[in-house]
Design a protein around this motif. Structure first.
Motif, PDB file in Angstrom:
ATOM      1  N   LYS A 576       0.847  -1.208   0.000  1.00 55.45           N
ATOM      2  CA  LYS A 576       0.000   0.000   0.000  1.00 55.45           C
ATOM      3  C   LYS A 576       0.882   1.258   0.000  1.00 55.45           C
ATOM      4  CE  LYS A 576      -3.264   2.305   3.131  1.00 55.45           C
ATOM      5  NZ  LYS A 576      -4.497   2.773   2.591  1.00 55.45           N
ATOM      6  N   ALA A 577       1.914   1.250   0.847  1.00 52.64           N
ATOM      7  CA  ALA A 577       2.816   2.411   0.918  1.00 52.64           C
ATOM      8  C   ALA A 577       3.483   2.629  -0.434  1.00 52.64           C
ATOM      9  CB  ALA A 577       3.867   2.186   2.000  1.00 52.64           C
ATOM     10  N   ARG A 578       3.925   1.527  -1.037  1.00 45.54           N
ATOM     11  CA  ARG A 578       4.605   1.611  -2.329  1.00 45.54           C
ATOM     12  C   ARG A 578       3.712   2.243  -3.378  1.00 45.54           C
ATOM     13  NH1 ARG A 578       7.178  -3.247  -1.619  1.00 45.54           N
ATOM     14  NH2 ARG A 578       5.408  -4.355  -2.430  1.00 45.54           N
ATOM     15  N   SER A 579       2.437   1.817  -3.405  1.00 44.29           N
ATOM     16  CA  SER A 579       1.609   2.346  -4.491  1.00 44.29           C
ATOM     17  C   SER A 579       1.232   3.804  -4.237  1.00 44.29           C
ATOM     18  CB  SER A 579       0.407   1.456  -4.777  1.00 44.29           C
ATOM     19  OG  SER A 579      -0.360   1.346  -3.633  1.00 44.29           O
ATOM     20  N   GLU A 580       1.049   4.204  -2.976  1.00 45.36           N
ATOM     21  CA  GLU A 580       0.780   5.628  -2.693  1.00 45.36           C
ATOM     22  C   GLU A 580       1.950   6.490  -3.141  1.00 45.36           C
ATOM     23  OE1 GLU A 580      -0.831   7.378   0.671  1.00 45.36           O
ATOM     24  OE2 GLU A 580      -2.694   6.332   0.275  1.00 45.36           O
ATOM     25  N   LEU A 581       3.146   6.046  -2.799  1.00 48.09           N
ATOM     26  CA  LEU A 581       4.336   6.842  -3.127  1.00 48.09           C
ATOM     27  C   LEU A 581       4.530   6.924  -4.633  1.00 48.09           C
ATOM     28  CD1 LEU A 581       6.760   5.529  -0.361  1.00 48.09           C
ATOM     29  CD2 LEU A 581       5.760   7.812  -0.503  1.00 48.09           C
ATOM     30  N   GLN A 582       4.286   5.804  -5.275  1.00 51.43           N
ATOM     31  CA  GLN A 582       4.469   5.774  -6.719  1.00 51.43           C
ATOM     32  C   GLN A 582       3.503   6.748  -7.404  1.00 51.43           C
ATOM     33  OE1 GLN A 582       3.603   2.083  -8.620  1.00 51.43           O
ATOM     34  NE2 GLN A 582       4.799   2.574 -10.425  1.00 51.43           N
ATOM     35  N   LEU A 583       2.265   6.728  -6.928  1.00 54.22           N
ATOM     36  CA  LEU A 583       1.246   7.592  -7.518  1.00 54.22           C
ATOM     37  C   LEU A 583       1.589   9.068  -7.282  1.00 54.22           C
ATOM     38  CD1 LEU A 583      -1.185   6.804  -9.086  1.00 54.22           C
ATOM     39  CD2 LEU A 583      -2.549   6.790  -7.007  1.00 54.22           C
ATOM     40  N   SER A 584       1.988   9.355  -6.057  1.00 55.78           N
ATOM     41  CA  SER A 584       2.328  10.742  -5.728  1.00 55.78           C
ATOM     42  C   SER A 584       3.523  11.216  -6.566  1.00 55.78           C
ATOM     43  CB  SER A 584       2.658  10.849  -4.234  1.00 55.78           C
ATOM     44  OG  SER A 584       3.031  12.149  -3.911  1.00 55.78           O
ATOM     45  N   ASP A 585       4.520  10.356  -6.709  1.00 56.23           N
ATOM     46  CA  ASP A 585       5.690  10.714  -7.529  1.00 56.23           C
ATOM     47  C   ASP A 585       5.283  10.984  -8.971  1.00 56.23           C
ATOM     48  OD1 ASP A 585       7.426  10.507  -5.459  1.00 56.23           O
ATOM     49  OD2 ASP A 585       8.175   8.511  -5.968  1.00 56.23           O
ATOM     50  N   GLN A 586       4.336  10.167  -9.445  1.00 57.09           N
ATOM     51  CA  GLN A 586       3.902  10.355 -10.840  1.00 57.09           C
ATOM     52  C   GLN A 586       3.192  11.692 -11.020  1.00 57.09           C
ATOM     53  OE1 GLN A 586       1.690   6.750 -11.389  1.00 57.09           O
ATOM     54  NE2 GLN A 586       3.372   5.730 -12.427  1.00 57.09           N
ATOM     55  N   VAL A 587       2.353  12.055 -10.034  1.00 53.89           N
ATOM     56  CA  VAL A 587       1.648  13.345 -10.115  1.00 53.89           C
ATOM     57  C   VAL A 587       2.668  14.476 -10.222  1.00 53.89           C
ATOM     58  CG1 VAL A 587       0.155  14.958  -8.870  1.00 53.89           C
ATOM     59  CG2 VAL A 587      -0.353  12.531  -8.819  1.00 53.89           C
TER      60      VAL A 587
END
Ligand code: GP9
Ligand code: MN
Length: 597
Positions: A576-587
């Protein structure tokens, strides 16, 4: 040939010692130790293949030069690590000018023992000059062994930590698993790749993020709109950690004012800081945008040209201003504040700053607040004002006449000084609030006081364990990463929220109180006033804390008791942490907010 093998073995051992003693890296299990030790040898051998390709005349100089340059480079990482508990990134190195260069506080990080690091260069120089000829190993054989060792160990690293590349923001894990040399190469590649991502982005890419935010329930509370139309004043409490609240030292409260005001505020007692390499600027960024800081460097410095929807933009008719007693270029604030939509930025040049009223990074807090009041008065109401304090910054210095809380309660002078500067900050905020009251500037204002990040780094945490009578464990360390957040609305009854929370959640909470319902677009911020039983905090390095489990420093622990759990128990949380961070980085990297008008 023997001498050459000796040289490599010597350097290998030196780096191993540096990892264990200098950086104090602690892999959690024996394969981790084995990997950390063995993964270094291949890259070291490859490094020392340079003399094989050097003309005879210069060959003598190449090995000492390599030793010197790489030692110097590792030493730069070490100094950085001592303060930030992280490895340097190329981006942060290129930002040194932007963050005001090396400060006086840097000198505190040197230790006389560091000289030992450079001793071997003289030893090697002496060995080389004593020898008439320096026999080198056969090229093919040497390169073959070096490459084989490097590849085998990298593969072993990937098998042991399958997410090491995906979680490249966890630099400590990367260095432990893949070696500092591999990290450096990867980091260079990573820095080059990131601008390409924006270029290749497309509006459709942002759809998953929009869906993510829609999933977050917009629950109502009795406090919705409680501060609608009021002035909003943020006070950034430099380096204040939550443990100082209600703490008594030598029979005296460290923060009498914060202790008092928290009883008349919404007080979030279990809120963790989530900043990364951008420190103060990362805390500001999360509050303004509800996005996570970047994996390396500060967003303020790296992405000032992006589109963001900061609080000034959301609050619309508010006049907005930031107040800070340091030079305006620090953390690239001037540019980023303009991007976030702030109307005014009062910095060092707008204050009377003298030898007597400044220390460390700039204007002392007491004078800062005092000189800020007339400027605040000038603003049109309603206003959004942000005050960033400064005095309680490492290495925690005060002029003698401001010293009202001298203590030697611990054997760590840095911790003792920290308590004094926190006390000074507490008094400064109290005086500020009193003056606002006297001038009729208090009643119609919502105040948000927040600690920006830790003040006592791991390097000095022994003093903290001593002060708080804590066992020296990862569990104690993580508990110490909590920062105080208080929302004070005059006349409103106080309430303590002890659910797990993070700094990123400040934004949605404030917007809820201001009665802004649908303003949390593309943000990870969650309203803290709706009590959650599945609360979750993601840290920038991929660690997390949930109600039941936490993953920190490579260990899975029970959140309540701190007892070890199997890594399996943390798999879901880590993903879950990984996907939140990935999404935020992409934004951020894709500049996706530019797609919303
Ligand atoms: C500098 C101040 C401190 O202006 O905000 O920055 P930090 O080192 O805490 O990020
Ligand atoms: Mn700070």
């Amino acid at each position: 040939m023997k001498a050459y093998t000796g040289l490599i073995a010597f350097y290998w051992v030196k780096i191993i010692l540096l990892m264990y003693i200098g950086f104090q890296l602690q892999p959690t299990h024996w394969p981790g130790h084995l990997l950390m030790i063995l993964t270094i040898i291949g890259p070291v051998m490859l490094l020392f293949s340079v003399p094989l390709f050097t003309p005879d005349r210069y060959r003598k100089w190449v090995s000492p030069a390599l030793l010197f340059l790489t030692t110097f480079w590792m030493y730069a990482h070490l100094l950085y690590y001592r303060f930030y508990e992280d490895f340097m990134t190329l981006t942060i190195l290129l930002q040194i000018g932007n963050v005001g260069g090396l400060s006086r506080s840097t000198w505190e990080l040197f230790s006389p023992w560091d000289l030992l690091l450079f001793l071997d260069i003289f030893v090697v120089g002496w060995v080389l000059f004593k020898k008439e000829t320096f026999q080198l190993p056969p090229k093919k054989w040497y390169l073959g062994v070096a490459s084989l060792l490097t590849i085998t160990m990298l593969a072993a690293g990937l098998l042991y930590k399958p997410y090491v590349l995906k979680e490249n923001y966890n630099r400590t894990q990367f260095v432990q698993t893949m070696s500092l040399f591999t990290y450096q190469l990867f980091d260079v590649g990573h820095s080059i790749r990131s601008p390409l991502f924006k270029w290749m982005s497309d509006p459709r890419d942002a759809e998953p993020m929009q869906a993510h935010v829609k999933e977050q329930e917009k629950e109502m509370t009795e406090w919705f709109g409680e501060a609608e139309g009021m002035n909003v004043v943020f006070i950034g409490l430099e380096s204040v950690q939550n443990f100082v609240l209600d703490l008594e030292v030598d029979g005296q409260e460290v923060t009498p004012f914060l202790n008092k005001i928290k009883n008349e505020s919404f007080y979030f007692s279990n809120l963790y800081e989530q900043t990364a390499q951008g420190k103060s600027s990362d805390a500001e960024f999360m509050i303004d945008t509800g996005l996570y800081p970047l994996d390396g460097g500060s967003v303020f410095v790296r992405r000032p040209d992006n589109a963001f929807h900061g609080l000034p933009e959301i609050l619309g008719n508010y006049q907005s201003a930031v107040f800070h007693g340091n030079e305006r270029s620090f953390w690239n604030r001037t540019e980023m504040y303009a991007t976030l939509g702030y109307d005014r930025f009062f910095s060092e040049r707008d204050y009377k700053v003298t030898e007597e009223n400044s220390i460390n990074y700039g204007l002392e807090d007491h004078h800062f607040f005092e000189q800020s009041i007339p400027k605040l008065k000038e603003l049109d109401t309603p206003y959004l004002a942000k005050f960033i304090t400064l005095t309680n910054h490492f290495p925690f210095l005060l002029h003698e006449e401001d010293q009202t809380f001298e203590t030697d309660v611990t054997s760590e002078p840095v911790v003792n000084r920290y308590l004094s500067t926190v006390h000074y900050l507490d008094q400064s905020v109290e005086t500020f609030m009193e003056k606002l009251q006297e001038q009729g500037m208090y009643e119609n204002t919502m105040f948000i006081l927040y600690g920006d990040h830790y003040g006592v780094s791991t390097e000095y945490e022994d003093g903290l364990f001593e002060l708080l009578d804590q066992p020296e464990t990862t569990f104690s360390h993580i508990k110490n990463q909590r920062v105080p957040v208080l929302i004070h609305i005059p006349g409103l009854q106080g309430e303590v929220f002890d659910e797990i929370a993070g700094q990123i959640d400040i934004r949605a909470t404030v917007l809820h109180l201001l009665g802004k319902r649908s303003a949390n677009y593309m943000s990870f911020s969650e309203n803290l006033l709706t009590r959650k039983h599945d609360a979750f905090v993601t840290f920038r390095n991929g660690n997390y804390i949930s109600e039941s489990t936490m993953y920190v420093k490579g260990q899975c622990l029970d959140t309540e008791k701190g007892t070890p759990l199997s890594n399996q128990a943390c798999e879901k949380g880590r993903s879950k942490a990984r996907s939140e961070l990935q999404l935020s980085d992409q934004v951020i990297k894709g500049d996706w907010l530019r797609y919303k008008e």
